[in-house]
Design a protein around this motif. Structure first.
Motif, PDB file in Angstrom:
ATOM      1  N   VAL A  91      33.845  25.128  42.749  1.00 17.98           N
ATOM      2  CA  VAL A  91      34.859  24.916  41.747  1.00 17.98           C
ATOM      3  C   VAL A  91      34.046  24.123  40.536  1.00 17.98           C
ATOM      4  O   VAL A  91      33.714  23.117  40.628  1.00 17.98           O
ATOM      5  CB  VAL A  91      35.880  23.784  42.198  1.00 17.98           C
ATOM      6  CG1 VAL A  91      36.971  23.862  41.137  1.00 17.98           C
ATOM      7  CG2 VAL A  91      36.524  24.388  43.512  1.00 17.98           C
ATOM      8  N   PRO A  92      34.007  25.149  39.634  1.00 19.81           N
ATOM      9  CA  PRO A  92      33.479  24.623  38.256  1.00 19.81           C
ATOM     10  C   PRO A  92      34.236  23.517  37.663  1.00 19.81           C
ATOM     11  O   PRO A  92      35.479  23.551  37.916  1.00 19.81           O
ATOM     12  CB  PRO A  92      33.143  25.874  37.471  1.00 19.81           C
ATOM     13  CG  PRO A  92      33.978  26.848  37.975  1.00 19.81           C
ATOM     14  CD  PRO A  92      34.188  26.739  39.359  1.00 19.81           C
ATOM     15  N   GLN A  93      33.581  22.830  36.890  1.00 23.54           N
ATOM     16  CA  GLN A  93      34.471  21.845  35.955  1.00 23.54           C
ATOM     17  C   GLN A  93      35.392  22.548  34.952  1.00 23.54           C
ATOM     18  O   GLN A  93      36.469  22.007  34.801  1.00 23.54           O
ATOM     19  CB  GLN A  93      33.478  21.036  35.235  1.00 23.54           C
ATOM     20  CG  GLN A  93      34.118  19.881  34.436  1.00 23.54           C
ATOM     21  CD  GLN A  93      33.115  18.946  33.652  1.00 23.54           C
ATOM     22  OE1 GLN A  93      31.834  18.893  33.821  1.00 23.54           O
ATOM     23  NE2 GLN A  93      33.712  17.935  33.048  1.00 23.54           N
ATOM     24  N   ASN A  94      34.898  23.540  34.368  1.00 23.68           N
ATOM     25  CA  ASN A  94      35.754  24.276  33.357  1.00 23.68           C
ATOM     26  C   ASN A  94      36.258  25.625  33.860  1.00 23.68           C
ATOM     27  O   ASN A  94      35.520  26.067  34.581  1.00 23.68           O
ATOM     28  CB  ASN A  94      35.092  24.029  31.953  1.00 23.68           C
ATOM     29  CG  ASN A  94      34.921  22.535  31.535  1.00 23.68           C
ATOM     30  OD1 ASN A  94      35.712  21.854  31.508  1.00 23.68           O
ATOM     31  ND2 ASN A  94      33.602  22.556  31.229  1.00 23.68           N
ATOM     32  N   ASP A  95      36.906  26.231  32.973  1.00 19.54           N
ATOM     33  CA  ASP A  95      37.270  27.567  33.253  1.00 19.54           C
ATOM     34  C   ASP A  95      37.327  27.937  34.647  1.00 19.54           C
ATOM     35  O   ASP A  95      36.818  29.131  35.301  1.00 19.54           O
ATOM     36  CB  ASP A  95      36.406  28.510  32.770  1.00 19.54           C
ATOM     37  CG  ASP A  95      36.473  28.178  31.148  1.00 19.54           C
ATOM     38  OD1 ASP A  95      37.284  27.921  30.770  1.00 19.54           O
ATOM     39  OD2 ASP A  95      35.202  28.107  30.315  1.00 19.54           O
ATOM     40  N   ASN A  96      37.908  27.001  35.557  1.00 20.41           N
ATOM     41  CA  ASN A  96      37.933  27.585  36.927  1.00 20.41           C
ATOM     42  C   ASN A  96      39.401  28.309  37.674  1.00 20.41           C
ATOM     43  O   ASN A  96      39.525  28.172  38.792  1.00 20.41           O
ATOM     44  CB  ASN A  96      37.729  26.228  37.914  1.00 20.41           C
ATOM     45  CG  ASN A  96      38.879  24.994  37.464  1.00 20.41           C
ATOM     46  OD1 ASN A  96      40.000  25.254  36.870  1.00 20.41           O
ATOM     47  ND2 ASN A  96      38.243  23.863  37.704  1.00 20.41           N
ATOM     48  N   ILE A  97      40.209  28.553  36.722  1.00 22.51           N
ATOM     49  CA  ILE A  97      41.344  29.421  37.208  1.00 22.51           C
ATOM     50  C   ILE A  97      41.577  30.745  36.068  1.00 22.51           C
ATOM     51  O   ILE A  97      41.058  30.617  34.951  1.00 22.51           O
ATOM     52  CB  ILE A  97      42.610  28.680  37.246  1.00 22.51           C
ATOM     53  CG1 ILE A  97      42.917  28.216  35.742  1.00 22.51           C
ATOM     54  CG2 ILE A  97      42.588  27.826  38.303  1.00 22.51           C
ATOM     55  CD1 ILE A  97      44.519  27.598  35.884  1.00 22.51           C
ATOM     56  N   PHE A  98      42.027  31.736  36.470  1.00 18.89           N
ATOM     57  CA  PHE A  98      42.528  32.759  35.555  1.00 18.89           C
ATOM     58  C   PHE A  98      43.805  32.373  35.098  1.00 18.89           C
ATOM     59  O   PHE A  98      45.060  32.609  35.661  1.00 18.89           O
ATOM     60  CB  PHE A  98      42.453  34.065  36.453  1.00 18.89           C
ATOM     61  CG  PHE A  98      41.191  34.481  36.997  1.00 18.89           C
ATOM     62  CD1 PHE A  98      40.097  34.953  36.099  1.00 18.89           C
ATOM     63  CD2 PHE A  98      40.745  34.338  38.246  1.00 18.89           C
ATOM     64  CE1 PHE A  98      38.923  35.359  36.803  1.00 18.89           C
ATOM     65  CE2 PHE A  98      39.629  34.682  38.797  1.00 18.89           C
ATOM     66  CZ  PHE A  98      38.602  35.101  37.998  1.00 18.89           C
TER      67      PHE A  98
END
Ligand SMILES: Nc1ncnc2c1ncn2[C@@H]1O[C@H](COP(=O)(O)OP(=O)(O)OP(=O)(O)O)[C@@H](O)[C@H]1O
Length: 325
Positions: A174-181
């Motif tokens: 799970v990255p810190q940013n941009d982790n969902i669409f």
């Protein structure tokens, strides 16, 4: 990982760990069950309060479990946090990083990084801004330029593999940013978490919905319209869709209100209690160290200290230099 619903609050985190240890029988579990009991009258749940931290700091007896990562006592007999260059490296880890050099393009950020996460263990990396914490996570997940050393997962080398291959090995990220669409619905986001499978694993979606009931409620909602905490749950749910053995979490509490930070940490505890090893980077370092089995302090792309979260929190130098005193 089990598909059980959110369990009721354990009596204490330590109780819960012991239950978990007994279930998994993992090496990390053995380590945890050997942890020293807190002195009577001491707040026993490390999640609870600032006072807990102060109590822990003032604990009269030194930690009794000098496991493999702990170093010798100081000249005066006290046991400080172990400096990384004095640490004994475990040899039975699920994730085993040795002498890792990595960076971006030709720019080297990490130098000779060693890191271990045992089966079912909860490990935290803390350190100053720009130390390279996220770069460690990205490197494990195949998102940086690999420059040397080894990364092994379940005794198989994974350095040089692409992220979609690393997912196959049993690592979720799970990255810190941009982790969902944002433009997809909650359910579609979860389905994307299992894109490498031929069919949508309906059972696992139910497991995720049981773990994060708000996601079931918002199943058809576009992810971009959700709150920060809900997005973070969705990102975690997506990373759990393939039921990984190791979950990499980069700053899961970033941008969340204080009460949501607490809730997020509690949820991570539950995920770990159910048997998933966790490697987490956190700016909220004290909170993270209170909860983890082991912590690393990373400075300038190199390991500075490695020890139990408790030992790091109790080390005056570590507190002063890296934890705000
Ligand atoms: N894509 C990139 N290209 C080039 N340099 C990068 C890239 N991402 C990060 N860096 C640099 O790598 C170094 C380590 O960054 P990293 O994000 O890993 O640190 P961090 O310890 O996670 O910091 P923070 O706590 O601020 O998130 C920093 O100097 C940063 O500027």
């Amino acid at each position: 990982m089990s598909g059980e619903n959110e369990r009721s609050e354990p009596q204490t985190r330590e109780d819960d760990r012991r239950e978990s240890s007994n279930r998994t029988g993992s090496s990390a579990g053995r380590e945890r069950s050997e942890r020293p009991e807190k002195s009577s009258g001491e707040q026993s749940d490390p999640r609870d309060s600032e006072a807990t931290r102060e109590d822990a700091t003032a604990t009269e007896e030194p930690p009794a479990d000098t496991d493999a990562t702990e170093g010798p006592a100081d000249a005066d007999g006290s046991t400080g946090a172990t400096r990384a260059d004095e640490a004994t490296l475990p040899d039975d880890s699920l994730l085993r990083v040795r002498d890792l050099d990595a960076g971006y393009g030709d720019l080297q950020i990490l130098t000779d990084v060693d890191l271990d996460v045992g089966d079912g263990e909860y490990v935290t990396i803390v350190g100053p801004n720009g130390a390279g914490k996220s770069t460690v996570m990205k490197s494990v997940f195949g998102l940086t330029s690999y420059m040397g050393g080894t990364i092994e997962f379940a005794d198989e080398p994974i350095h040089g593999l692409q992220p979609d291959e690393i997912i196959h090995e049993g690592i979720g990220y799970v990255p810190q940013n941009d982790n969902i669409f944002e433009s997809l619905t909650v359910r579609e986001n979860l389905e994307m978490g299992a894109y490498i499978l031929d069919e949508v694993p309906e059972e696992q979606i139910e497991v995720i919905y049981d773990r994060f009931p708000i996601l079931r409620e918002r199943s058809d909602q576009r992810a971009g319209t959700m709150s920060g905490g809900q997005r973070q749950m969705l990102a975690m749910g997506r990373a759990l869709m393939l039921d990984p053995d190791l979950l990499l979490l980069d700053e899961p509490s970033a941008g969340l209100a204080p009460d949501l930070v607490q809730e997020m940490f509690d949820r991570i505890d539950r995920i770990n209690d159910d048997g998933t090893a966790v490697l987490m980077v956190e700016q909220n370092a004290k909170q993270a160290l209170r909860r983890c089995d082991r912590g690393y302090v990373l400075v300038n792309g190199e390991n500075a200290y490695v020890d139990s979260g408790e030992a790091l929190l109790n080390d005056e130098q570590v507190r002063k230099d890296f934890l705000g005193g």
